[in-house]
Design an enzyme around this catalytic site. Structure first.
Site, PDB file in Angstrom:
ATOM      1  N   LEU A 288       0.839  -1.201   0.000  1.00 24.89           N
ATOM      2  CA  LEU A 288       0.000   0.000   0.000  1.00 24.89           C
ATOM      3  C   LEU A 288       0.874   1.251   0.000  1.00 24.89           C
ATOM      4  CD1 LEU A 288      -2.376  -1.334   2.777  1.00 24.89           C
ATOM      5  CD2 LEU A 288      -2.979  -1.122   0.370  1.00 24.89           C
TER       6      LEU A 288
ATOM      7  N   GLY B  76      -9.784  -7.732  -3.664  1.00 29.53           N
ATOM      8  CA  GLY B  76     -10.870  -6.798  -3.940  1.00 29.53           C
ATOM      9  C   GLY B  76     -12.058  -6.933  -3.019  1.00 29.53           C
TER      10      GLY B  76
ATOM     11  N   CYS C   6      -0.580  -0.882 -11.221  1.00 29.43           N
ATOM     12  CA  CYS C   6      -0.720   0.507 -10.764  1.00 29.43           C
ATOM     13  C   CYS C   6      -1.498   1.318 -11.799  1.00 29.43           C
ATOM     14  CB  CYS C   6       0.650   1.127 -10.536  1.00 29.43           C
ATOM     15  SG  CYS C   6       0.577   2.821  -9.913  1.00 29.43           S
TER      16      CYS C   6
END
Length: 617
Positions: free
Chosen positions: A279, A465, A363
C-alpha cells in the site's frame, strides 16, 4: 415508523438509536473539545479540511461529468513541497551523539552547538517516558528527543541502560538498510551488473529468451539432470573460468561460482495465506507491524521505482526495510524497461534480504501508466516477457506479479496474459478484480477471478478486492483462489486478519482502537525518530491512515452485518465520545486524535491527505 433498514442506497444500515444529523454530530464533537481549538489545517480557509460532501445518487440523466472526475481519485491539487522544519534552531549531530571529536564544519556549521541556547528554544516534552530508552536502553536522539527528560542527566548528558542496550545491539530489528558505500558506488555508476548484462546481450542479439528459460525449467528434476550431466559439467567449467560477480571474503565456494538453477531457488509456500497488499504511503513499516500482530501471513513493502533504487536514493531504499517480525516479506518494483528492472533485481538480490520480489503491473495512476509501467505492462507483452525472464535469470528468490483484470472497463485481458506468465516462470500471480479504468466505481469481479484461478493452475493465484469481513473472505475462498490479498480492508480495520482466521466479527471498542494507534505511534517513533522531525512524520502517516480508519463502523452499531466496503457510513453517534470522534471525516478531528498521542501540532503544521478523505465523494 421509519427503520434503519430503510436507508438510501449505498449507505450502510445502522441501528436507529445511533443515527443522527450532521449538525448534531458536529455539535456533539464540539462540546467535547472543552473550548480548545485545534491549531492546524483549520486555520487556512483555502485548505480543503472540511468534511467531504456526501455522495449524490447516480442518475441516468446526470451529465455533470466534470465535477465527478474532479472530485474522485487522488488529491492532485495537493501542493508538492519539501519537508519543512518545525524547529527554528536545530542542534548539531556531533552534540546529539556526544562525539569526542569536534564538528567537522566548525564555525561554518549551519546547526547550533550551544546546548543551553538549543534548550531555550526547544518545544516542551511530550511525556515522561521514552519508548526508545525503555525498550532499547538508549535513545539515539539524545537532547533532541521529545521525551528527553526520561534519559537526560542533570548536566544534560544522555543516559544509557548498559544491560538493555547490549541486548538490543545483539538483535537486528530492522534489515535492508542502505549501505553508505553502496550508495556512493550507485551514484558513481560503479556497481557491476554481470548477470543483467549477460541477459541483455541475449535479447539485443534478437535471441528468443524463452528458449533458455524453458530449458532450465525442464531440466530441473534430478532425473533429467542425470541425463544431461555432460552438458552440465561443460557449463560449470565455462562458468569457473569467469570472475565471480560478487566480491567474496574467504574461500570461494560453489555457490559463488555456479549459478542457481530455478529448481534450487528459495521456495515460498504461498497457499492459504493472508497477504497484506503493498500500500503506497499507508503500507509503511509501522503499519505492517500492526497487521503482522493481527495475523497477516505475508507482507510486502511499498511500491519502489527501480530507477530511483539504481540511483541510490535513500528515500526509495527506505521502502525496502524489513522488520524482524515480518517472516515472509517481499518488495514490489515498478518499471517499464527490461534493462532497469533486471539490473534492479540483481542489485536487490545481492544486497537485501527478501523472500520474493513482486512486479507491479497493476498501478493505475497516470504518472506510471503513461510511461508504460504499472497497468501499461499488461498491454506491452513483449517488454513484459523480457522483464519477467530477465529478473528471473538474476534472482535467487521467487518472482511474483500483481495484475488487474485489464486496462479498459469492459475488456478483460488477464485470462489471456496468465498462460504467458506461467510460461515465463512467475511463482505467484495476484489479481485485483477491477480494471484500471474502473478504479473503485464498481465491485470487484470475483467470478472472473475464479475463471483466472483455474487458468493459472498449478501456479498459485491470489484474489484481491472488496474484502472487509470474514464472510467476504469465505465467499472469496469458494472461488478456488490459492490465497487472499487484503488492501483497503486492512486500512479500515487492521484486525480484519484476526476476524478471518477466527471466523468471527470483532466488536472492537474505541479504547482498543486507540491502543492500536498508540502502538503505531510507538512503532513510528522507533522507525522515524523521537525528535521533532520524527514525531511530525509519525503524525503525518497517522493522519493518512485515519483518512481510512474513519470509514469503519463498529459492529455493535450495525443493523445488518457485515459492513460492505462500498457502503458509506451515515452520521452516527458512537457508544462513547472517542468512538464518535473516530467516525468523523473532518481533518481537524483526525488531528485531535493525533494530539492525544503526540501532543499539540506545531504552529506551522499543515496537512492535506494524499488520498481524499473518502472514496465516495
Amino acid at each position: 415508523m421509519e427503520t434503519a433498514v430503510d436507508v438510501e442506497k449505498g449507505t450502510a444500515a445502522i441501528k436507529q438509536q445511533f443515527l443522527t444529523s450532521k449538525e448534531k454530530f458536529h455539535e456533539f464533537l464540539e462540546s467535547g473539545r472543552s473550548g480548545q481549538k485545534v491549531d492546524g489545517p483549520d486555520k487556512d480557509p483555502e485548505e480543503p479540511s472540511e468534511e467531504p460532501a456526501q455522495k449524490r445518487m447516480k442518475l441516468d440523466n446526470d451529465g455533470d461529468r466534470k465535477e465527478k472526475k474532479r472530485m474522485r481519485g487522488q488529491n492532485k491539487s495537493r501542493p508538492h513541497v519539501k519537508p519543512q522544519s518545525y524547529e527554528e534552531k536545530r542542534l548539531c549531530a556531533s552534540i546529539i551523539q556526544e562525539r569526542e571529536t569536534k564538528c567537522f564544519y566548525g564555525a561554518k556549521c549551519r546547526f547550533i552547538h550551544d546546548v543551553s541556547e538549543y534548550m531555550s528554544t526547544k518545544a516542551e516534552d511530550l511525556g515522561e517516558q521514552c519508548y526508545l530508552y525503555n525498550n532499547f536502553g538508549k535513545c539515539q536522539y539524545g537532547l533532541t528527543c521529545r521525551f528527553a527528560k526520561a534519559h537526560t542527566s542533570p548536566d544534560l548528558k544522555n543516559l544509557v541502560n548498559e544491560d538493555l542496550y547490549k541486548q538490543a545491539c545483539q538483535k537486528e530489528t530492522v534489515r535492508n538498510n542502505l549501505d553508505k558505500e553502496l550508495q556512493k558506488r550507485l551514484r558513481k555508476k560503479q556497481v557491476p551488473f554481470t548477470g543483467a548484462d549477460a541477459y541483455l546481450k541475449t535479447i539485443s542479439r534478437g535471441k528468443k529468451p524463452e528458449e533458455k528459460s524453458t530449458d532450465k525449467t525442464e531440466e530441473c528434476p534430478a532425473v533429467k539432470e542425470e541425463n544431461h550431466s555432460g552438458s552440465g559439467e561443460t557449463t560449470a567449467d565455462n562458468q569457473q573460468t569467469q570472475d565471480p560477480p560478487i566480491k567474496t571474503i574467504g574461500p570461494i565456494t560453489d555457490a559463488d561460482i555456479i549459478k542457481v538453477r530455478p529448481c534450487e531457488k528459495k521456495q515460498v509456500d504461498f497457499r492459504d495465506k493472508l497477504y497484506l497488499a503493498p500500500l503506497t504511503t499507508c503500507g509503511n513499516l509501522p503499519f505492517r507491524r500492526i497487521c503482522k500482530r493481527f495475523g497477516a501471513d505475508i507482507t510486502c513493502g511499498e511500491m519502489a521505482m527501480c530507477t530511483n533504487l539504481l540511483q541510490g536514493q535513500a528515500s526509495e531504499w527506505a521502502l525496502l526495510k524489513r522488520h524482524q517480525s515480518e517472516d515472509v516479506f517481499g518488495v514490489q518494483l515498478e518499471g517499464c524497461f527490461p534493462d532497469t528492472m533486471t539490473k534492479c533485481a540483481e542489485l536487490l538480490n545481492q544486497n537485501i534480504d527478501v523472500d520474493f520480489v513482486d512486479i507491479n503491473s497493476g498501478c493505475p495512476i497516470d504518472l506510471v501508466y503513461k510511461k508504460g509501467g504499472g497497468c501499461g505492462l499488461m498491454t506491452r507483452t513483449s517488454k513484459f516477457e523480457q522483464i519477467v525472464r530477465g529478473m528471473n535469470s538474476v534472482l535467487d528468490v521467487p518472482l511474483t506479479v500483481k495484475i488487474r483484470t485489464g486496462v479498459h472497463q469492459n475488456s478483460n485481458i488477464a485470462h489471456k496474459l496468465i498462460p504467458e506468465l506461467k510460461k515465463w516462470g512467475v511463482s505467484l500471480i495476484t489479481l485485483h478484480g477491477r480494471s484500471r479504468e474502473q478504479r473503485y466505481t464498481k465491485l470487484a469481479d470475483w467470478e472472473y477471478i475464479n475463471t483466472c484461478s483455474n487458468i493459472a493452475a498449478p501456479v498459485p493465484l491470489f484474489g484481491n478486492g472488496d474484502i472487509l469481513s470474514y464472510e467476504d473472505a469465505m465467499k472469496a475462498r469458494e472461488t478456488g483462489v490459492s490465497g487472499l490479498m487484503v488492501a483497503r480492508g486492512a486500512l479500515f480495520k487492521p484486525w480484519l486478519f484476526t476476524e478471518i482466521k477466527e471466523n468471527r466479527h470483532w466488536d472492537i471498542s474505541s479504547s482498543e482502537r486507540l491502543d492500536i494507534l498508540r502502538d503505531f505511534t510507538n512503532y513510528g517513533l522507533e522507525h522515524w525518530g523521537s525528535d521533532t522531525q520524527g514525531v511530525e512524520k509519525t503524525r503525518n502517516f497517522m493522519l493518512e491512515w485515519l483518512s481510512f480508519l474513519c470509514r469503519y463502523i463498529p459492529v455493535g452499531l450495525l443493523e445488518k452485518l457485515p459492513q460492505k466496503i462500498n457502503e458509506r457510513p451515515p452520521f452516527f453517534m458512537g457508544r462513547d465520545y472517542m468512538e464518535t470522534l473516530m467516525a468523523s471525516q473532518h481533518v481537524g478531528d483526525w488531528i485531535k486524535i493525533s494530539e492525544t498521542l503526540l501532543g499539540p501540532v506545531p504552529k506551522n503544521f499543515s496537512f492535506l491527505p494524499k488520498h481524499k478523505a473518502n472514496a465516495y465523494k
